[in-house]
Write a protein that holds these residues in place. Structure first.
Motif, PDB file in Angstrom:
ATOM      1  N   PRO A   1       1.478   5.931  -9.286  1.00 13.97           N
ATOM      2  CA  PRO A   1       2.418   6.513 -10.264  1.00 13.97           C
ATOM      3  C   PRO A   1       3.876   6.175  -9.940  1.00 13.97           C
ATOM      4  N   ARG A   2       4.194   6.053  -8.652  1.00 17.30           N
ATOM      5  CA  ARG A   2       5.566   5.723  -8.263  1.00 17.30           C
ATOM      6  C   ARG A   2       5.884   4.269  -8.607  1.00 17.30           C
ATOM      7  N   VAL A   3       4.977   3.360  -8.228  1.00 16.23           N
ATOM      8  CA  VAL A   3       5.213   1.937  -8.461  1.00 16.23           C
ATOM      9  C   VAL A   3       5.289   1.640  -9.968  1.00 16.23           C
TER      10      VAL A   3
ATOM     11  N   GLY B   1      -1.133  -8.456   5.964  1.00 14.90           N
ATOM     12  CA  GLY B   1       0.034  -9.219   5.549  1.00 14.90           C
ATOM     13  C   GLY B   1      -0.168  -9.836   4.163  1.00 14.90           C
ATOM     14  N   PHE B   2       0.928 -10.183   3.553  1.00 12.88           N
ATOM     15  CA  PHE B   2       0.926 -10.795   2.218  1.00 12.88           C
ATOM     16  C   PHE B   2       0.122 -12.096   2.217  1.00 12.88           C
TER      17      PHE B   2
ATOM     18  N   ARG C   1       3.492  -6.800  -7.280  1.00  9.06           N
ATOM     19  CA  ARG C   1       4.343  -5.648  -6.964  1.00  9.06           C
ATOM     20  C   ARG C   1       4.329  -5.323  -5.469  1.00  9.06           C
ATOM     21  N   TRP C   2       3.939  -6.299  -4.639  1.00  7.00           N
ATOM     22  CA  TRP C   2       3.791  -6.083  -3.186  1.00  7.00           C
ATOM     23  C   TRP C   2       4.965  -5.312  -2.556  1.00  7.00           C
TER      24      TRP C   2
ATOM     25  N   GLU D   1       7.064  -0.319  -0.098  1.00  5.64           N
ATOM     26  CA  GLU D   1       8.081   0.732  -0.083  1.00  5.64           C
ATOM     27  C   GLU D   1       7.426   2.096  -0.337  1.00  5.64           C
ATOM     28  N   ALA D   2       6.522   2.111  -1.328  1.00  8.21           N
ATOM     29  CA  ALA D   2       5.845   3.372  -1.652  1.00  8.21           C
ATOM     30  C   ALA D   2       4.974   3.835  -0.482  1.00  8.21           C
ATOM     31  N   TYR D   3       4.301   2.888   0.177  1.00  2.00           N
ATOM     32  CA  TYR D   3       3.496   3.233   1.360  1.00  2.00           C
ATOM     33  C   TYR D   3       4.389   3.759   2.482  1.00  2.00           C
TER      34      TYR D   3
END
Lengths: 299, 299
Positions: free
Chosen positions: B159-161, B199-200, B230-231, B236-238
């Motif tokens: 919901p944040r992202v 990692g990405f 949206r990585w 950031e949300a994590y």
């Protein structure tokens, strides 16, 4: 439909399936045999026993890997609209190995795709509903393997033996169970109903073994002896339940269970033969794999 | 209370636990290291890698046997009034190995004592309730090990992202989660919250591997790429979620997860250290074992 990879081996389902119709003659069915397990003929009895046990353990592990692969296919198919699911129903007297079967056989599966439920004496909330209510709420979803440690069959066993409900009520329940299982089978549930058949003497040995080990005392209740005293009544109740409710849609299998290794092997085989017949397939993706790959590589 | 059998080895909980308070600096935490795993110093890199992997697999199997014994004690204690239960919460980006962890690590346990739940996008019925409602209904009972593949933390991530709810709502949820977890911890729930940190680049490799194998396509959705785009927002949300909700009662552990074998080993160790500290005990029977034995032998 269904693969047939076992033409060299007898179908354990055929060997253990209870005939449809008529009461089950449980006393005539041995509890200490190993139908379908090809253990060969060794000269020394002890040695044969040991080897057979080891082969069975290895065999069960190999079966486990095949079961795990088929379970993944069932699960994958379930994510793409295949409604099929499997329900293993385990019944048997105390110490017959229901818990051990869950631990060893189900231990081969990916636990995330299993829905396991142990049914104990119904709670007050459960008794306020029809006896099938709590069972209904515990059914596997599409793609899942459900495992019942005890089941709705308790409701035609305990109430009958202890006279908890009038005879017309438990008589009616056989028909209700058959109708309910037929309805679920028509909706994609494949039943594997297993009666773990142990002998009276074997149960004594197992209860004594529990008493000998303080770490096993938590599994023991003095009530177990009260129930054991009703052994003939329970055998009669089981014979009636298995006989009345072994249908083409949901047959009962009687697994001789005095030997734990055979019990594990046989239940593994029943599940394997069933899953191979279902032959679930990995769904194909609904996306363009090449284009998606290109998109990832172009980041 | 609690046994301390690992004085020779560092506590993996200490190594991986996120400090309480303050936002988590995820970018500073490597995804390709193996904290606490003593792999020795070999001369050849490749050889070291292979050996380490083998030792880890063997080590995880040994851990598995110890985990199974402790789980049985937890379960047994639960049958005698001990309210304690364990809850493993698995979070991480797509392909971080949540499902693999359930399969490999939880596979060591007796499945009958596990309550596993994978949380997907909330259904319409679930969205009609507070976000903790569906999680509440999936909690482990006394004596059980609960496993969440995703969890209530999804509700402070997605919901944040994607801006699905106003900021004051997801801000409030951090406090609600902390209060709810504290309440459960006080009631006997021990949380093991694990962030599988990949990692990405590693995610790209894993997505490509899924695309290469048609049998893996069912695990893939084109939406996975949308989310991958949206990585930084997810990181950031994590970071915010882990930072705000790493409490003394329910700490977060950050497991470097680029290596699957390390991930399995580390989660096994986290569970083992936790269960050893809980140190559950087999209950003593409430019956007279001698008298019961005599009764059985006198039949």
């Amino acid at each position: 439909m269904g693969t047939q990879p076992h033409t060299d081996q007898p179908s354990v389902r055929d060997l253990l399936r209870l005939p449809v119709g008529g009461p089950a003659d449980l006393a005539a069915l041995p509890t200490d045999t190993t139908p379908g397990f090809d253990g060969g003929k060794a000269e020394e009895k002890e040695r044969e026993k040991k080897e057979r046990k080891e082969r069975a353990a290895a065999g069960t592990a190999a079966l486990g890997r095949r079961l795990a692969r088929l379970q993944e296919r069932l699960y994958a198919a379930g994510t793409a609209g295949d409604r099929r699911r499997l329900l293993l129903v385990l019944q048997g007297m105390d110490t017959s190995g229901k818990g051990g079967t869950v631990k060893h056989v189900v231990g081969h599966f990916n636990p995330a795709g299993c829905r396991i439920r142990a049914f104990k004496a119904p709670t007050e909330a459960e008794r306020a509903h029809h006896f099938l209510w709590r069972v209904d709420r515990s059914l596997p979803r599409a793609g899942e393997v459900g495992i019942f440690d005890r089941s709705h069959y308790e409701d035609v066993l305990v109430p009958r033996v202890h006279g908890l409900v009038p005879e017309p009520v438990w008589q009616r329940r056989y028909r209700e169970i058959n109708a309910w299982e037929q309805m679920l089978a028509d909706d994609g549930v494949t039943f594997v109903k297993v009666f773990l058949h142990i002998g009276f003497d074997e149960q004594r040995e197992r209860l004594l073994a529990r008493l000998d080990r303080p770490r096993k005392h938590w599994k023991f209740s003095p009530d177990d002896l009260t129930e054991r005293a009703r052994w003939p009544d329970y055998q009669e109740a089981y014979a009636a339940a298995l006989g009345h409710c072994s249908s083409a849609a949901a047959p009962w299998y009687v697994v001789p269970a005095d030997r734990k290794w055979y019990r594990n092997w046989a239940v593994s085989r029943l599940l394997l033969e069933t899953l191979e017949q279902l032959d679930p397939q990995y769904p194909s993706g609904t996306f363009d794999a090449e284009r998606t790959r290109a998109r990832l590589l172009a980041e």
